[in-house]
Design a protein around this motif. Structure first.
Motif, PDB file in Angstrom:
ATOM      1  N   THR A  27       0.695  -1.337   0.008  1.00 52.97           N
ATOM      2  CA  THR A  27      -0.094   0.141  -0.020  1.00 52.97           C
ATOM      3  C   THR A  27       0.731   1.464  -0.137  1.00 52.97           C
ATOM      4  O   THR A  27       0.581   2.314  -0.755  1.00 52.97           O
ATOM      5  CB  THR A  27      -0.979  -0.038   1.175  1.00 52.97           C
ATOM      6  OG1 THR A  27      -1.934  -1.062   1.221  1.00 52.97           O
ATOM      7  CG2 THR A  27      -1.760   1.409   1.128  1.00 52.97           C
ATOM      8  N   PRO A  28       1.886   1.238   0.891  1.00 54.93           N
ATOM      9  CA  PRO A  28       2.512   2.549   0.929  1.00 54.93           C
ATOM     10  C   PRO A  28       3.290   2.985  -0.524  1.00 54.93           C
ATOM     11  O   PRO A  28       3.467   4.008  -0.906  1.00 54.93           O
ATOM     12  CB  PRO A  28       3.751   2.374   1.855  1.00 54.93           C
ATOM     13  CG  PRO A  28       2.982   1.390   2.852  1.00 54.93           C
ATOM     14  CD  PRO A  28       2.358   0.481   1.873  1.00 54.93           C
ATOM     15  N   LEU A  31       0.599   4.129  -2.841  1.00 57.01           N
ATOM     16  CA  LEU A  31       0.187   5.592  -2.624  1.00 57.01           C
ATOM     17  C   LEU A  31       1.497   6.641  -3.065  1.00 57.01           C
ATOM     18  O   LEU A  31       1.025   7.790  -3.460  1.00 57.01           O
ATOM     19  CB  LEU A  31       0.002   5.674  -1.170  1.00 57.01           C
ATOM     20  CG  LEU A  31      -1.257   4.993  -0.460  1.00 57.01           C
ATOM     21  CD1 LEU A  31      -1.150   4.975   0.864  1.00 57.01           C
ATOM     22  CD2 LEU A  31      -2.483   5.687  -1.331  1.00 57.01           C
ATOM     23  N   ILE A  32       2.761   6.303  -2.867  1.00 58.82           N
ATOM     24  CA  ILE A  32       3.789   7.146  -3.268  1.00 58.82           C
ATOM     25  C   ILE A  32       4.018   6.960  -4.525  1.00 58.82           C
ATOM     26  O   ILE A  32       4.679   8.147  -5.194  1.00 58.82           O
ATOM     27  CB  ILE A  32       4.831   6.782  -2.221  1.00 58.82           C
ATOM     28  CG1 ILE A  32       5.842   8.120  -2.162  1.00 58.82           C
ATOM     29  CG2 ILE A  32       5.765   5.668  -3.078  1.00 58.82           C
ATOM     30  CD1 ILE A  32       7.145   7.838  -1.416  1.00 58.82           C
ATOM     31  N   SER A  35       3.528  10.487  -6.958  1.00 57.66           N
ATOM     32  CA  SER A  35       4.638  11.548  -6.427  1.00 57.66           C
ATOM     33  C   SER A  35       5.994  11.167  -7.051  1.00 57.66           C
ATOM     34  O   SER A  35       6.757  11.845  -7.299  1.00 57.66           O
ATOM     35  CB  SER A  35       4.644  11.417  -4.909  1.00 57.66           C
ATOM     36  OG  SER A  35       3.491  11.934  -4.300  1.00 57.66           O
TER      37      SER A  35
END
Length: 312
Positions: A27-28, A31-32, A35
């Motif tokens: 998940t991280p 999410l990143i 960016s």
């Protein structure tokens, strides 16, 4: 043998959390990812382009003529740069300025943070407000204010020191001292507020226990305050080194956009080579060497960020 299979299946827990944990671990990264894509697009292309330019002969002809393709020169730009005595003079000047700026910024910032912990609440609020106001002033404005303070005929500094009139910029040492004051003035608020926040996280029971064991003010500072804030101090120091090593605006504005060679830092040196000398390959090589010089500091900074994340 056939009887062992059911035993193995029954030995496994009914609701194995491993698959869900593996899904959560991704998940991280998901999410990143947006960016990272934006950062790669914004930062990676210019960096790669600068590296390519540093291996080419780029001048006026390549700018104004599409048919004049840049020629590949390999590491010639780096050899020219590293054999130039002026480059080494500029490098040493940049390092000395960085050490002075970072040392003064960290010393004053830490001192103000310690003072904020001791003063009454109303005074601390006033200090915080003043620091935030100073921090919010754009670099251009703060530099112009210092330029006015050190003005030749009617500068406040000359009047206060009783040496009016006096030109602070004839001697590069004095001029760079003014530039250092501008940089320190802008850097202290962030350092002071951040370190004060760190000081507030030190348990009062730890300080009380140290005092009961006979530790004085210096002992508490040395054995408790500094060790607890070590990661934060290292992070702020490395971040200040990255910022101050690239100082440009303050010197450029103080010298009205035309600094003499004894004011050059690496950033100004690269700019002059590119836009005054029209040697973009040599300027790009300077930029690449600057990035290489800062890589070690950046690694230290990222490690400190990771340590602070683990502690929290």
């Amino acid at each position: 043998m056939t009887s062992l299979a059911p035993l193995r299946r029954s030995a496994a827990p009914a609701d194995d959390p491993a698959p869900s944990r593996r899904r959560t671990d991704r998940t991280p990264y998901v999410l990143i990812a947006p960016s990272l894509v934006v950062l790669l697009g914004v930062l990676a292309y210019p960096l790669v382009k600068v590296v390519i330019l540093s291996t080419q002969k780029w001048g006026v002809a390549q700018i104004f003529s599409a048919s004049a393709a840049p020629s590949f020169v390999g590491f010639d730009n780096y050899k020219t740069l590293l054999s130039d005595p002026d480059f080494w003079t500029v490098l040493v000047r940049t390092v000395v300025l960085t050490v002075a700026m970072v040392g003064l910024s960290m010393g004053l910032g830490f001192g103000i943070a310690l003072l904020m912990r001791q003063v009454p609440a109303w005074c601390r609020r006033g200090m915080t407000f003043a620091l935030v106001m100073a921090w919010s002033v754009p670099t251009f404005i703060s530099t112009e204010v210092f330029h006015w303070i050190t003005e030749y005929n009617s500068g406040v500094a000359n009047w206060a020191l009783g040496m009016q009139p006096h030109n602070w910029y004839t001697d590069a040492t004095q001029g760079l001292a003014v530039a250092t004051a501008v940089v320190v003035w802008g850097a202290v608020p962030l350092i002071a507020i951040t370190l004060y926040a760190g000081l507030m996280q030190i348990p009062a029971e730890l300080v009380e226990a140290a005092r009961m064991d006979g530790a004085g003010t210096w002992g508490v500072f040395r054995h408790i305050t500094v060790p607890v804030l070590r990661s934060l101090l290292a992070m702020l120091t490395t971040l200040s080194v990255i910022w101050d090593f690239q100082v440009f605006n303050q010197i450029w504005i103080l010298r009205n956009g035309a600094p003499s060679s004894d004011y050059y830092t690496l950033g100004i040196y690269a700019y002059v080579k590119a836009y005054a000398g029209h040697d973009y390959g040599l300027a790009s090589a300077t930029a690449v060497l600057t990035v290489v010089a800062l890589l070690g500091v950046m690694v230290v900074y990222l490690r400190q960020i990771a340590k602070i994340g683990e502690l929290s």
